[in-house]
Design a protein around this motif. Structure first.
Motif, PDB file in Angstrom:
ATOM      1  N   ILE A 156       0.621  -1.081  -0.020  1.00 13.85           N
ATOM      2  CA  ILE A 156      -0.027   0.188  -0.047  1.00 13.85           C
ATOM      3  C   ILE A 156       0.871   1.262  -0.025  1.00 13.85           C
ATOM      4  O   ILE A 156       0.568   2.286  -0.716  1.00 13.85           O
ATOM      5  CB  ILE A 156      -0.870   0.026   1.191  1.00 13.85           C
ATOM      6  N   VAL A 200       0.653   3.920  -2.985  1.00 18.11           N
ATOM      7  CA  VAL A 200       0.398   5.622  -2.622  1.00 18.11           C
ATOM      8  C   VAL A 200       1.766   6.500  -3.127  1.00 18.11           C
ATOM      9  O   VAL A 200       1.578   7.549  -3.904  1.00 18.11           O
ATOM     10  CB  VAL A 200       0.281   5.580  -1.258  1.00 18.11           C
ATOM     11  N   PHE A 256      -9.216   3.664  -4.657  1.00 13.49           N
ATOM     12  CA  PHE A 256      -8.380   2.735  -3.548  1.00 13.49           C
ATOM     13  C   PHE A 256      -7.290   3.713  -3.123  1.00 13.49           C
ATOM     14  O   PHE A 256      -7.025   3.661  -1.661  1.00 13.49           O
ATOM     15  CB  PHE A 256      -7.871   1.463  -4.331  1.00 13.49           C
ATOM     16  N   TYR A 257      -6.948   4.611  -3.897  1.00 12.25           N
ATOM     17  CA  TYR A 257      -5.753   5.357  -3.364  1.00 12.25           C
ATOM     18  C   TYR A 257      -6.414   6.502  -2.359  1.00 12.25           C
ATOM     19  O   TYR A 257      -5.838   6.792  -1.250  1.00 12.25           O
ATOM     20  CB  TYR A 257      -5.454   6.419  -4.508  1.00 12.25           C
ATOM     21  N   ARG A 312      -8.593   6.185  -0.125  1.00 10.74           N
ATOM     22  CA  ARG A 312      -8.691   5.506   1.068  1.00 10.74           C
ATOM     23  C   ARG A 312      -7.502   5.006   1.688  1.00 10.74           C
ATOM     24  O   ARG A 312      -6.865   5.181   2.973  1.00 10.74           O
ATOM     25  CB  ARG A 312      -9.803   4.327   1.129  1.00 10.74           C
ATOM     26  N   CYS A 313      -6.502   4.657   0.791  1.00 12.97           N
ATOM     27  CA  CYS A 313      -5.086   4.332   1.156  1.00 12.97           C
ATOM     28  C   CYS A 313      -4.372   5.557   1.832  1.00 12.97           C
ATOM     29  O   CYS A 313      -3.614   5.598   2.663  1.00 12.97           O
ATOM     30  CB  CYS A 313      -4.353   3.699   0.077  1.00 12.97           C
ATOM     31  N   VAL A 321      -2.425   6.204   5.310  1.00 11.52           N
ATOM     32  CA  VAL A 321      -1.135   6.568   5.419  1.00 11.52           C
ATOM     33  C   VAL A 321      -0.661   7.811   6.065  1.00 11.52           C
ATOM     34  O   VAL A 321       0.212   8.175   6.744  1.00 11.52           O
ATOM     35  CB  VAL A 321      -0.572   6.798   3.740  1.00 11.52           C
TER      36      VAL A 321
END
Length: 299
Positions: free
Chosen positions: A7, A11, A65-66, A68-69, A73
């Motif tokens: 992940i 990112v 997805f980004y 939420r990642c 992070v």
């Protein structure tokens, strides 16, 4: 732990703009980054990037997805920042978006000077006059001029107050006379700022506290304030400019301020950042520095 590593690399790949740039930043090979992303896609059962021989771009699932990642992070980064908050050194990448002209002439020189004092700090400055989504576009904070719309997800702080002035070249004033009142503006040519297919009015405060808007006569409309200042120097008419933009031209004698006895309109510049229980040290440092060093530049 391998999942978290994947992940983090994902990112970084999005923020760096591609596999090669991410590999260089992470001190990995491009192949290692590509394989990590491929394993992540296989585990998730979706394609995260559109790939060509020259570039990569996020798919719709990748963007979802980004976002939420990135939240996860940022929480990790926040935890690191809290642990480091007692240390002198400020580290990490600081991403800031700002208006083009104000950023170039006022904010960017102040921020870039921080690199000399903080070797662990990285700056990513974006110059753009449109309003961006700070969270979606991954910015730590924005600099914005003028009134702000209410947004419960954002925090704002005034970092400067900008005063407006009416200016013209000596040649223009010699030919057309010097305006003494706001009513005199009707008998002068003006260079007007036009944005979004609309002429922007010249605004002057009144004794009652309200604002008086004037739409001066104009045959020249521009959407760039620096070009308006240049046109005023060339004798094309009166210009309504921020004092910091006119200052050097006034000092050199290229422009002369007029209507100086009339109260000037003042508007704020803000630092705006996503609401959070704790401000990252790098963000606090940058905003505190701007709030300290910008005001003397505004006159």
């Amino acid at each position: 732990m391998e999942q978290l590593k994947g992940i983090a690399i994902f990112v970084e790949t999005v923020e760096a703009g591609g596999f090669s740039a991410a590999a260089k930043k992470l001190n990995l090979t491009r192949s290692a980054v590509g394989k990590t992303i491929a394993r992540l896609e296989e585990r998730l059962g979706v394609r995260l990037f559109h790939r060509t021989t020259r570039s990569q771009s996020l798919t719709e699932e990748g963007r979802f997805f980004y976002e939420r990642c990135l939240r996860a992070v940022e929480e990790i980064r926040l935890g690191e920042a809290l642990l480091e908050s007692g240390r002198r050194e400020v580290r990490g990448k600081l991403r800031v978006t700002m208006p083009v002209l104000f950023g170039r002439h006022c904010a960017a020189p102040i921020l870039t000077a921080l690199l000399d004092e903080h070797p662990g700090l990285e700056l990513d400055l974006a110059f753009n006059d449109r309003i961006v989504d700070l969270v979606e576009d991954g910015f730590d904070f924005a600099i914005r001029n003028g009134p702000l719309k209410d947004n419960p997800d954002l925090t704002a702080r005034v970092i400067a107050r900008q005063r407006m002035t009416v200016c013209a070249s000596p040649a223009y004033l010699e030919k057309h006379g010097v305006p003494q009142t706001l009513e005199d503006l009707a008998h002068h040519e003006a260079i007007v700022y036009r944005r979004g297919n609309q002429d922007r009015p010249w605004i002057f405060p009144t004794e009652s506290g309200s604002a008086r808007e004037i739409f001066p006569t104009s045959r020249l409309r521009l959407d760039d304030l620096a070009s308006i200042a240049d046109a005023a120097v060339a004798g094309r008419g009166l210009a309504w400019l921020t004092c910091w933009l006119a200052r050097d031209r006034v000092a050199s004698g290229e422009l002369v301020r007029v209507l100086t006895d009339i109260p000037a309109n003042i508007f704020e510049a803000y630092a705006v950042w996503p609401k959070s229980p704790v401000m990252l040290p790098k963000v606090r440092l940058a905003i505190d520095t701007l709030a300290k060093e910008l005001p003397p530049l505004m006159e």
